[in-house]
Scaffold this motif. Structure first.
Motif, PDB file in Angstrom:
ATOM      1  N   VAL A   1       0.818  -1.267   0.101  1.00 28.12           N
ATOM      2  CA  VAL A   1       0.034  -0.083   0.094  1.00 28.12           C
ATOM      3  C   VAL A   1       0.959   1.143  -0.104  1.00 28.12           C
TER       4      VAL A   1
ATOM      5  N   GLU B   1      -5.949   2.079   4.877  1.00 30.71           N
ATOM      6  CA  GLU B   1      -4.983   3.216   4.793  1.00 30.71           C
ATOM      7  C   GLU B   1      -5.135   4.128   5.934  1.00 30.71           C
TER       8      GLU B   1
ATOM      9  N   LEU C   1      -1.262   6.127   7.645  1.00 27.07           N
ATOM     10  CA  LEU C   1      -0.298   5.719   6.885  1.00 27.07           C
ATOM     11  C   LEU C   1       0.571   7.179   6.473  1.00 27.07           C
TER      12      LEU C   1
END
Length: 183
Positions: free
Chosen positions: A39, A167, A170
């Motif tokens: 990711v 996410e 992050l």
């Protein structure tokens, strides 16, 4: 014209002011290291990620900083390699599955054994409690206590709750890592 200027500016940054950092990502198997790295590198989260055998490396580009991230397998047979891959890096990232309470003691023991290595003194440690999107999970404060992070010395220690899948947090992780780029 603006597009051309941006390309020249980006080239100048990469050529004359680019910074590369080395980051090692470790943690027990199934903590989400590979998913997180995928990711961060701009890929998509996949639920059916296979365990890392040995190691995996990806580069994460943010502005003029390139993070060269080593993802080291978390199975018991690979943990002996952790110290070697952590030597001389800009930062160590330890990832924990905060929804799997059964592995916390083992994660704590492995982390403290690694941080006791004198070869790693001074290297900043970022602990990430992954899978914060799951309902039954530890909070960041509970993770800090469970891993006894306050007793780890000879370095800066930081802890975030994240979700590679959603996410979550992050960008904060990237910003924390980038502050060590020029040290």
């Amino acid at each position: 014209m603006a597009g051309l200027f941006r390309k020249v500016y980006d080239w100048l940054l990469k050529t004359f002011w680019a910074t590369q950092m080395d980051v090692t990502m470790i943690g027990l198997q199934n903590a989400g290291k590979t998913s997180l790295l995928r990711v961060l590198a701009g890929g998509e989260f996949t639920i059916d990620s296979i365990p890392t055998v040995g190691f995996n490396m990806k580069r994460v580009q943010r502005g003029h900083v390139t993070l060269k991230c080593w993802d080291i397998g978390g199975q018991p047979r690979f943990r002996t390699m952790w110290e070697r891959y952590c030597r001389g890096v800009n930062a160590i990232v330890f990832i924990v599955d905060i929804a799997d309470l059964n592995v916390l003691q083992q994660a704590r023991d492995e982390l403290h054994a690694l941080m006791a290595q004198s070869s790693l003194n001074g290297i900043p440690l970022l602990v990430l409690g992954n899978k914060s999107d799951l309902p039954e999970k530890l909070s960041v404060d509970e993770l800090i206590d469970a891993l006894d992070l306050k007793s780890i010395g000879h370095r800066e220690v930081c802890c975030y709750g994240i979700s590679a899948k959603e996410e979550t947090n992050l960008e904060a992780v990237i910003q924390w890592l980038m502050k060590w780029a020029n040290r």
